[in-house]
Scaffold this motif. Sequence first.
Motif, short mmCIF file in Angstrom:
data_model
loop_
_atom_site.label_atom_id
_atom_site.label_comp_id
_atom_site.label_asym_id
_atom_site.label_seq_id
_atom_site.Cartn_x
_atom_site.Cartn_y
_atom_site.Cartn_z
N ALA A 56 -15.31 -19.01 -4.25
CA ALA A 56 -14.04 -19.16 -4.97
C ALA A 56 -13.70 -20.63 -5.18
CB ALA A 56 -12.92 -18.46 -4.21
N ARG A 57 -13.97 -21.46 -4.18
CA ARG A 57 -13.71 -22.89 -4.30
C ARG A 57 -14.62 -23.52 -5.36
NH1 ARG A 57 -11.00 -26.33 -0.81
NH2 ARG A 57 -11.40 -28.54 -1.10
N GLU A 58 -15.89 -23.14 -5.33
CA GLU A 58 -16.85 -23.67 -6.31
C GLU A 58 -16.44 -23.27 -7.73
OE1 GLU A 58 -19.24 -25.97 -5.76
OE2 GLU A 58 -18.36 -25.95 -3.75
N ALA A 59 -16.00 -22.03 -7.90
CA ALA A 59 -15.54 -21.56 -9.20
C ALA A 59 -14.30 -22.33 -9.65
CB ALA A 59 -15.25 -20.06 -9.16
N ALA A 60 -13.39 -22.59 -8.73
CA ALA A 60 -12.18 -23.36 -9.06
C ALA A 60 -12.53 -24.79 -9.44
CB ALA A 60 -11.21 -23.35 -7.87
N LEU A 61 -13.50 -25.38 -8.76
CA LEU A 61 -13.92 -26.75 -9.09
C LEU A 61 -14.63 -26.78 -10.45
CD1 LEU A 61 -15.08 -27.95 -5.58
CD2 LEU A 61 -13.19 -28.90 -6.93
N ASP A 62 -15.45 -25.78 -10.73
CA ASP A 62 -16.10 -25.71 -12.04
C ASP A 62 -15.06 -25.57 -13.15
OD1 ASP A 62 -18.62 -25.99 -10.92
OD2 ASP A 62 -19.04 -23.83 -10.91
N ALA A 63 -14.05 -24.74 -12.91
CA ALA A 63 -12.97 -24.57 -13.89
C ALA A 63 -12.21 -25.89 -14.06
CB ALA A 63 -12.03 -23.46 -13.46
N GLN A 64 -11.99 -26.60 -12.97
CA GLN A 64 -11.30 -27.90 -13.03
C GLN A 64 -12.09 -28.88 -13.89
OE1 GLN A 64 -8.42 -28.97 -12.23
NE2 GLN A 64 -8.55 -31.16 -11.92
N LEU A 65 -13.39 -28.93 -13.71
CA LEU A 65 -14.22 -29.83 -14.51
C LEU A 65 -14.21 -29.44 -15.98
CD1 LEU A 65 -17.19 -30.34 -12.02
CD2 LEU A 65 -15.37 -31.97 -12.58
N GLY A 66 -14.16 -28.15 -16.26
CA GLY A 66 -14.05 -27.69 -17.64
C GLY A 66 -12.73 -28.12 -18.27
N ARG A 67 -11.64 -28.01 -17.50
CA ARG A 67 -10.33 -28.46 -18.01
C ARG A 67 -10.32 -29.98 -18.22
NH1 ARG A 67 -8.69 -24.55 -14.31
NH2 ARG A 67 -8.31 -26.09 -12.70
N LEU A 68 -10.99 -30.71 -17.32
CA LEU A 68 -11.09 -32.16 -17.49
C LEU A 68 -11.83 -32.50 -18.78
CD1 LEU A 68 -11.80 -33.37 -13.86
CD2 LEU A 68 -9.95 -34.18 -15.33
N ASP A 69 -12.94 -31.81 -19.05
CA ASP A 69 -13.68 -32.03 -20.29
C ASP A 69 -12.80 -31.78 -21.49
OD1 ASP A 69 -16.16 -32.89 -19.31
OD2 ASP A 69 -16.97 -30.86 -19.19
N ALA A 70 -12.05 -30.68 -21.48
CA ALA A 70 -11.16 -30.34 -22.60
C ALA A 70 -10.06 -31.39 -22.77
CB ALA A 70 -10.56 -28.96 -22.39
N PHE A 71 -9.49 -31.83 -21.66
CA PHE A 71 -8.42 -32.84 -21.74
C PHE A 71 -8.96 -34.16 -22.27
CE2 PHE A 71 -5.88 -36.28 -19.86
CZ PHE A 71 -4.64 -35.97 -20.42
N ILE A 72 -10.11 -34.57 -21.77
CA ILE A 72 -10.71 -35.84 -22.19
C ILE A 72 -11.08 -35.80 -23.67
CG2 ILE A 72 -12.78 -37.28 -21.92
CD1 ILE A 72 -12.57 -36.59 -18.86
N ALA A 73 -11.58 -34.66 -24.15
CA ALA A 73 -11.95 -34.53 -25.56
C ALA A 73 -10.74 -34.73 -26.47
CB ALA A 73 -12.59 -33.18 -25.82
N GLY A 74 -9.55 -34.44 -25.98
CA GLY A 74 -8.34 -34.60 -26.77
C GLY A 74 -7.74 -36.00 -26.72
N MET A 75 -8.31 -36.88 -25.93
CA MET A 75 -7.80 -38.26 -25.83
C MET A 75 -8.20 -39.07 -27.06
SD MET A 75 -8.76 -39.38 -21.96
CE MET A 75 -7.71 -39.01 -20.60
N PRO A 76 -7.42 -40.09 -27.37
CA PRO A 76 -7.83 -41.00 -28.46
C PRO A 76 -9.17 -41.67 -28.12
CG PRO A 76 -5.57 -41.43 -27.77
CD PRO A 76 -6.14 -40.47 -26.79
N ALA A 77 -9.92 -42.02 -29.16
CA ALA A 77 -11.26 -42.59 -28.98
C ALA A 77 -11.24 -43.85 -28.11
CB ALA A 77 -11.87 -42.91 -30.34
N ALA A 78 -10.26 -44.71 -28.28
CA ALA A 78 -10.20 -45.94 -27.49
C ALA A 78 -9.99 -45.64 -26.01
CB ALA A 78 -9.07 -46.85 -28.01
N THR A 79 -9.18 -44.64 -25.72
CA THR A 79 -8.94 -44.26 -24.33
C THR A 79 -10.19 -43.64 -23.73
OG1 THR A 79 -6.62 -43.85 -24.87
CG2 THR A 79 -7.42 -42.93 -22.81
N ARG A 80 -10.88 -42.81 -24.51
CA ARG A 80 -12.14 -42.22 -24.03
C ARG A 80 -13.17 -43.31 -23.74
NH1 ARG A 80 -11.52 -38.43 -28.28
NH2 ARG A 80 -13.15 -39.55 -29.39
N LYS A 81 -13.21 -44.35 -24.56
CA LYS A 81 -14.16 -45.44 -24.35
C LYS A 81 -13.85 -46.16 -23.03
CE LYS A 81 -17.05 -48.86 -25.42
NZ LYS A 81 -17.75 -49.14 -24.20
#
Length: 169
Positions: free
Chosen positions: A62-87
């Motif tokens: 359950a913890r591993e699944a929660a961490l995988d979901a967290q990393l997925g949410r991080l990817d989605a959040f980062i993808a929505g950042m402005p290009a300069a911030t992502r850089k």
Amino acid sequence: MQRRRLLKLGLGAAVVIGIAGVGVALIKPGLVDNKLSPGSRELMRAAAQAVLSDLLPPAGAAREAALDAQLGRLDAFIAGMPAATRKELSDALGLLGTAAGRFALVGLSKPWAEAGTQDVQQALEAMRLSSSNTRQQVYHALRDLNAIAFFTEPGNWQTAGYPGQREIP
């Protein structure tokens, strides 16, 4: 050593370290295709366990699944950042992914995947209390990114004691 020579030496060392950091970030970026690189995933997994420790399920699948979901949410959040911030984030994560960057900025001698949750928590606390603005900014980035990604998931609200949105009459 004369004061002027010492200042020149310090300035030269800062330039060399800056160039090396940029070189590392170009060779080993923290983000690939606007998502966490494999090294950054290890870093953010360790940071998530430290920041969200009591909010995550106990050890196990359950913890591993929660961490995988967290990393997925991080990817989605980062993808929505402005290009300069992502850089900027990519450069910072790339630097933190190196042994020298991890040790200099975070104070961890162990690789992210091998560091225990308590080790990372202690390192984050030292960064939070550091007199270095850079170390404090890295601390806030690691903590805030994980908190934002975690609390954007409505299923996590109750875990934190938040009953959810209230209707406005």
